[in-house]
Design a protein around this motif. Structure first.
Motif, short mmCIF file in Angstrom:
data_model
loop_
_atom_site.label_atom_id
_atom_site.label_comp_id
_atom_site.label_asym_id
_atom_site.label_seq_id
_atom_site.Cartn_x
_atom_site.Cartn_y
_atom_site.Cartn_z
N ALA A 12 0.80 -1.07 0.01
CA ALA A 12 0.22 0.31 -0.18
C ALA A 12 0.71 1.25 -0.07
O ALA A 12 1.73 1.34 0.65
CB ALA A 12 -0.49 -0.45 1.34
N LEU A 13 0.65 2.02 -0.48
CA LEU A 13 0.75 3.60 -0.43
C LEU A 13 0.53 4.74 -0.20
O LEU A 13 -0.79 4.70 -0.37
CB LEU A 13 1.30 4.14 -2.53
CG LEU A 13 2.58 3.22 -3.15
CD1 LEU A 13 2.30 3.74 -4.14
CD2 LEU A 13 4.61 3.23 -2.62
N VAL A 14 0.88 5.43 0.39
CA VAL A 14 0.40 6.57 1.95
C VAL A 14 0.26 8.32 1.13
O VAL A 14 1.66 7.40 0.88
CB VAL A 14 0.31 6.15 2.85
CG1 VAL A 14 0.06 7.14 4.13
CG2 VAL A 14 0.29 4.87 3.57
N TYR A 53 4.64 9.38 -1.48
CA TYR A 53 4.22 8.45 -1.43
C TYR A 53 4.77 7.76 -0.07
O TYR A 53 5.86 7.27 -0.93
CB TYR A 53 2.93 8.06 -1.97
CG TYR A 53 2.24 8.58 -3.82
CD1 TYR A 53 1.42 8.06 -3.37
CD2 TYR A 53 2.56 8.58 -4.50
CE1 TYR A 53 -0.16 9.22 -3.68
CE2 TYR A 53 1.92 9.27 -4.97
CZ TYR A 53 0.41 9.46 -4.60
OH TYR A 53 -0.72 10.46 -5.73
N TRP A 54 4.37 6.87 0.52
CA TRP A 54 5.27 6.39 1.52
C TRP A 54 4.80 4.41 1.49
O TRP A 54 3.30 4.65 1.52
CB TRP A 54 5.22 6.65 3.03
CG TRP A 54 6.13 7.81 2.79
CD1 TRP A 54 7.21 7.36 3.25
CD2 TRP A 54 6.06 9.21 2.71
NE1 TRP A 54 8.21 8.99 3.62
CE2 TRP A 54 7.39 10.00 2.86
CE3 TRP A 54 5.04 10.22 2.10
CZ2 TRP A 54 7.37 11.27 2.90
CZ3 TRP A 54 4.98 10.72 1.99
CH2 TRP A 54 6.48 12.15 2.60
N ARG A 55 5.70 3.78 1.72
CA ARG A 55 4.97 2.49 1.58
C ARG A 55 4.46 2.01 3.07
O ARG A 55 4.91 2.51 4.33
CB ARG A 55 6.29 1.87 1.30
CG ARG A 55 6.55 1.81 -0.06
CD ARG A 55 8.32 0.55 0.07
NE ARG A 55 8.75 1.29 -1.53
CZ ARG A 55 10.00 2.13 -1.70
NH1 ARG A 55 9.91 2.93 -0.58
NH2 ARG A 55 9.76 2.05 -2.81
N ARG A 56 3.21 2.08 2.91
CA ARG A 56 2.44 0.93 4.47
C ARG A 56 3.97 0.43 5.49
O ARG A 56 3.59 1.03 6.65
CB ARG A 56 1.33 0.45 4.51
CG ARG A 56 0.95 -0.42 5.65
CD ARG A 56 0.19 1.24 6.42
NE ARG A 56 -0.91 2.08 6.00
CZ ARG A 56 -0.77 3.91 6.67
NH1 ARG A 56 -0.30 3.76 7.99
NH2 ARG A 56 -1.81 3.78 6.07
N GLN A 57 4.66 -0.36 5.16
CA GLN A 57 5.03 -1.62 5.81
C GLN A 57 6.00 -0.28 6.33
O GLN A 57 6.63 -0.36 7.38
CB GLN A 57 6.23 -2.20 4.90
CG GLN A 57 6.47 -3.38 5.93
CD GLN A 57 7.18 -5.32 4.97
OE1 GLN A 57 6.67 -4.15 3.17
NE2 GLN A 57 7.78 -5.50 5.52
#
Length: 79
Positions: A12-14, A53-57
């Protein structure tokens, strides 16, 4: 546009606005400062069409690394 929480998946990208909200409603300038402070080890964003965007992980791993030590200290009765 309504803010919808991102799913908790590894891919997921946030978007930045959701990251700022999840971190206590920090400003864009605070987020920028955190990105430029190597000692904070804040995750690098993925750029898509000049949007961040940031990776959820990556975010969840960073939060655990930053907040877990204090929680353990309080459980052990340390100040």
């Amino acid at each position: 546009m309504k803010d919808v929480p991102s799913p908790l998946s590894d891919t997921a990208l946030v978007p930045a606005r959701v990251v700022r909200a999840e971190l206590g409603g920090i400003s864009d300038m605070t987020l920028w400062r955190w990105l430029h402070r190597p000692d904070l080890e804040f995750p690098e964003p993925v750029l898509i069409s000049r949007r961040r965007y940031w990776r959820r992980q990556d975010l969840e791993t960073w939060k655990r690394s930053r907040f877990a030590p204090r929680a353990r200290q309080k459980q052990q009765g340390e100040p």
